[in-house]
Structures are given as structure tokens and as C-alpha cells.
Design a protein around this motif. Sequence first.
Motif, PDB file in Angstrom:
ATOM      1  N   ALA A   1       0.790  -1.255   0.060  1.00  0.00           N
ATOM      2  CA  ALA A   1       0.002  -0.083  -0.037  1.00  0.00           C
ATOM      3  C   ALA A   1       0.721   1.254  -0.166  1.00  0.00           C
ATOM      4  N   VAL A   2       1.815   1.121   0.851  1.00  0.00           N
ATOM      5  CA  VAL A   2       2.821   2.475   0.770  1.00  0.00           C
ATOM      6  C   VAL A   2       3.524   2.661  -0.531  1.00  0.00           C
ATOM      7  N   LEU A   3       4.045   1.298  -1.129  1.00  0.00           N
ATOM      8  CA  LEU A   3       4.417   1.613  -2.593  1.00  0.00           C
ATOM      9  C   LEU A   3       3.498   2.379  -3.571  1.00  0.00           C
ATOM     10  N   ALA A   4       2.067   1.725  -3.448  1.00  0.00           N
ATOM     11  CA  ALA A   4       1.229   2.280  -4.356  1.00  0.00           C
ATOM     12  C   ALA A   4       1.028   3.739  -4.190  1.00  0.00           C
ATOM     13  N   VAL A   5       0.764   3.916  -3.134  1.00  0.00           N
ATOM     14  CA  VAL A   5       0.326   5.469  -2.730  1.00  0.00           C
ATOM     15  C   VAL A   5       1.290   6.495  -2.928  1.00  0.00           C
ATOM     16  N   THR A   6       2.395   6.281  -2.474  1.00  0.00           N
ATOM     17  CA  THR A   6       3.820   6.982  -2.633  1.00  0.00           C
ATOM     18  C   THR A   6       3.775   6.930  -4.089  1.00  0.00           C
ATOM     19  N   ARG A   7       4.018   6.069  -5.168  1.00  0.00           N
ATOM     20  CA  ARG A   7       4.207   6.092  -6.396  1.00  0.00           C
ATOM     21  C   ARG A   7       3.402   7.051  -7.027  1.00  0.00           C
ATOM     22  N   GLN A   8       1.940   6.940  -6.872  1.00  0.00           N
ATOM     23  CA  GLN A   8       0.977   7.750  -7.199  1.00  0.00           C
ATOM     24  C   GLN A   8       1.257   9.219  -6.836  1.00  0.00           C
ATOM     25  N   ALA A   9       1.538   9.327  -5.654  1.00  0.00           N
ATOM     26  CA  ALA A   9       1.924  10.806  -5.353  1.00  0.00           C
ATOM     27  C   ALA A   9       2.877  11.330  -5.977  1.00  0.00           C
ATOM     28  N   LEU A  10       3.975  10.872  -6.316  1.00  0.00           N
ATOM     29  CA  LEU A  10       5.284  11.316  -6.845  1.00  0.00           C
ATOM     30  C   LEU A  10       5.009  11.285  -8.431  1.00  0.00           C
ATOM     31  N   GLN A  11       4.330  10.726  -8.827  1.00  0.00           N
ATOM     32  CA  GLN A  11       3.693  10.736 -10.262  1.00  0.00           C
ATOM     33  C   GLN A  11       3.049  12.178 -10.558  1.00  0.00           C
ATOM     34  N   ALA A  12       1.982  12.231  -9.708  1.00  0.00           N
ATOM     35  CA  ALA A  12       1.323  13.562  -9.714  1.00  0.00           C
ATOM     36  C   ALA A  12       2.260  14.947  -9.559  1.00  0.00           C
ATOM     37  N   ALA A  13       3.101  14.857  -8.643  1.00  0.00           N
ATOM     38  CA  ALA A  13       4.113  15.830  -8.596  1.00  0.00           C
ATOM     39  C   ALA A  13       4.932  16.013  -9.729  1.00  0.00           C
ATOM     40  N   ARG A  14       5.316  14.926 -10.241  1.00  0.00           N
ATOM     41  CA  ARG A  14       6.008  15.031 -11.527  1.00  0.00           C
ATOM     42  C   ARG A  14       5.064  15.763 -12.577  1.00  0.00           C
ATOM     43  N   GLU A  15       4.043  15.595 -12.835  1.00  0.00           N
ATOM     44  CA  GLU A  15       3.279  15.999 -13.778  1.00  0.00           C
ATOM     45  C   GLU A  15       2.579  17.294 -13.562  1.00  0.00           C
ATOM     46  N   GLY A  16       3.113  18.014 -12.447  1.00  0.00           N
ATOM     47  CA  GLY A  16       2.536  19.326 -12.058  1.00  0.00           C
ATOM     48  C   GLY A  16       1.275  19.614 -11.571  1.00  0.00           C
ATOM     49  N   GLN A  17       0.964  18.401 -10.517  1.00  0.00           N
ATOM     50  CA  GLN A  17      -0.223  18.895  -9.882  1.00  0.00           C
ATOM     51  C   GLN A  17       0.030  19.069  -8.547  1.00  0.00           C
ATOM     52  N   GLY A  18       1.146  19.246  -8.278  1.00  0.00           N
ATOM     53  CA  GLY A  18       1.462  19.746  -6.720  1.00  0.00           C
ATOM     54  C   GLY A  18       1.975  18.705  -5.626  1.00  0.00           C
ATOM     55  N   PRO A  19       1.982  19.317  -4.639  1.00  0.00           N
ATOM     56  CA  PRO A  19       2.233  18.245  -3.631  1.00  0.00           C
ATOM     57  C   PRO A  19       1.161  17.291  -2.988  1.00  0.00           C
ATOM     58  N   THR A  20       1.451  16.294  -2.185  1.00  0.00           N
ATOM     59  CA  THR A  20       0.653  15.414  -1.489  1.00  0.00           C
ATOM     60  C   THR A  20       1.066  15.127  -0.288  1.00  0.00           C
TER      61      THR A  20
END
Length: 370
Positions: free
Chosen positions: A237-256
Motif C-alpha cells: 500500500a505504501v508503494l502504491a500510494v507514494t508512487r502515485q503521489a510522486l507521479q502527480a508531483a512530476r506531472e505538475g499537480q503539486g504536493p501531496t
Amino acid sequence: MVDPVPGADAPHLPQRSQLVQLLTPEGERVEHPDYALEISDEELRDLYRDLVLVRRWDVEATALQRQGELGIWASLLGQEAAQVGAGRAMAASDMAFPTYREHGVAWTRGVDPLHVISLFRGVDNGGWDPVATGFNLYTVVIGAQTLHATGYAMGLQRDGAENATLAFLGDGATSQGEVNEAMIWAASFSAPVVFFCQNNQYAISVPLERQSRVPLYQRAAGFGFPGVRVDGNDVLAVLAVTRQALQAAREGQGPTFIEAFTYRMGAHTTSDDPTRYRLASELEEWKLRDPIARLKAHLSRQDKADAAFFDAVEREADELAERIRSGTVDMPDPDPASMFDTVYAEQTPWLAAQRDEFVAYRASFEEAGE
């Protein structure tokens, strides 16, 4: 997926509906509608190996401190899944900003355990290269690393780099001004940073219910970006949640803001006595949620790993422990004057004068035969 552990609605545990979970404490693989994770059997075995080796490193370092070989040690016992899952979610070009407990993240970034231990032995200020590893030096000042991570992320943003930073912090650090300032800046500039809070329930000795009247992940809404609470003892779960948050950050969606709900099984540091502020029954309850045991149960029951594999990991752990013990004891003492060499990138006249004075002072004792 909901958390099926008995007593999960107790005051010190999150409500079932609040927790992202992909692997139950019994080792059952479950799905979550927002966090799909495709993972191979080999990757599962690699994660198990990470967890076991990181825990063995931690156990050996704690023993070394008790034997007088380290000045202090900050244990991660119980938090291995949170750190390994987050570290393995990072891309090679991302940068992690740790506190002083992220040994598991250091492991995933290729940092030699002895380079971390040298810091706690007092041999140096941290023996690894942050640029080469994507893992910044440890930060002892509580919360300061979140400002460093946010500033670095803003630099990435201005350079047009498609990378992100991962800022680690504890639940106690959320009460610090630096953390709140970092989240304000991150939100205002949509900086590509993920705040990863390991909520191990006690800061140093103050329980969570005294630190915050709302779940920590909900604080993110006040800053204007998403917050999510994940089972910090569930590496998947940690892997999935963190991976998605980092990808959103890289795409310009800001912090999580990620709150990894976990538990510190040992002391805050080797200078702490946790029996003074928490009950043994609570510790026993959290042992049922052990991150290594649940992944091992999954691998075994699904025939994804056999006894030979588990035995091989244990042998590797023994070899790592021996390397850590011998490597720590054999570390040479540094030249005391070397503490002046790496204060700045370039030596300053003022600092050079201090160094000369210090060298002359030490030499005076040798001349006196002391």
C-alpha cells in the motif's frame, strides 16, 4: 480496502474507512479502487528481502550502541514497510530528504549502511554522496528537511526537470513551524514535493491524540492539497500510494501529504525509555500488524516463495550483520582538525585561522608531553 484487524476502531487506531491497505495483517492480498498495484512475484520477494535486511541492520546498530560503539542510534523497528515502500516508489532521478531515522530509505537508494553508521559513531557527518544516491544527508533539526525538500522541488520546477522530492517527517514534526511553512510554500507554488509523514504514534513521548485533534492527513486540506492515510505496515500500500503521489508531483499537480500510519516498536532513540509513557499491551497489539510477518505470510500461502528462499535471506542477513559489526569497530578515528575541512565548499580565511589555532593548541599538549 478496510483494515480487518480486531480493535481497529479503538481510539489509537484509524477508522477502517480511512486506511488504504493492499495487504492485510494476515497476509491476504486485497484491492483498493484508487490504488491499483501490479507487482510480480520477484518484486514481492525483493521487497521481503529489503524488509528483513533493513531490520537486521537496525538490530545490529542498536546492539552496537549498547556496547558503546555508537554514540546514539535512532531505531526504525516496526517502520520498515513505510520506509522501504516509499523508497522503492521513487524514480532514480528523484531526491529524498530524510530525518535521522530513514535507514530503510537509505537502503533503497543504495547507501552503504556503514556510511550511515559512521555518522552515529561520530566519524563523519554522513559518508554518502547525496547527488549520486538521490538521498540527502540526515537532518537532526526537527522539520528543517521539509523546507530543504520544498526549496529543492521549486528549483526542479524552475529548471523544467520532471523530477520530484520526497520529504520525510514524523508525526511530532507536524507541530513545527518549519513544516507548516514548507507546506504553505509548496502549495503556493505547486512544488513537486511529497510530504511523507511516518506517524509512529508518539513523536518522542507525546501520544498522537495530544498532538492533533484531527487525523494528520486531513491537515493537508487546509494548505490546499490532497492528503491520504495509508497502512504504514503494509509495504504494498505504501508503494502504491507514494508512487502515485510522486507521479502527480512530476506531472505538475503539486504536493501531496501522505500519513503512513505505523508504530515505533522500540525507543525513540537509544537514550529513550518508552516504558515510561506507553503500555505493554499496546505494543503486543501492534506486533500483530508486523510488516515483515504479513508479507512472509502472503508469500508462503500463495506459493510465491519457498523455505529455501527464506533461508537464503536469513543467511544474507547474517552476513550483513557481520559486515556491519566488523566495519563499525574497524572505522578509523578521524583527524580532529578535519572538522574544519567540509564546513564550506571552499575554505574561508576566518575558518582557516580557527583551524590553525586548533592545530597549534593540540600540538602544545604533545610538546608538553601530555
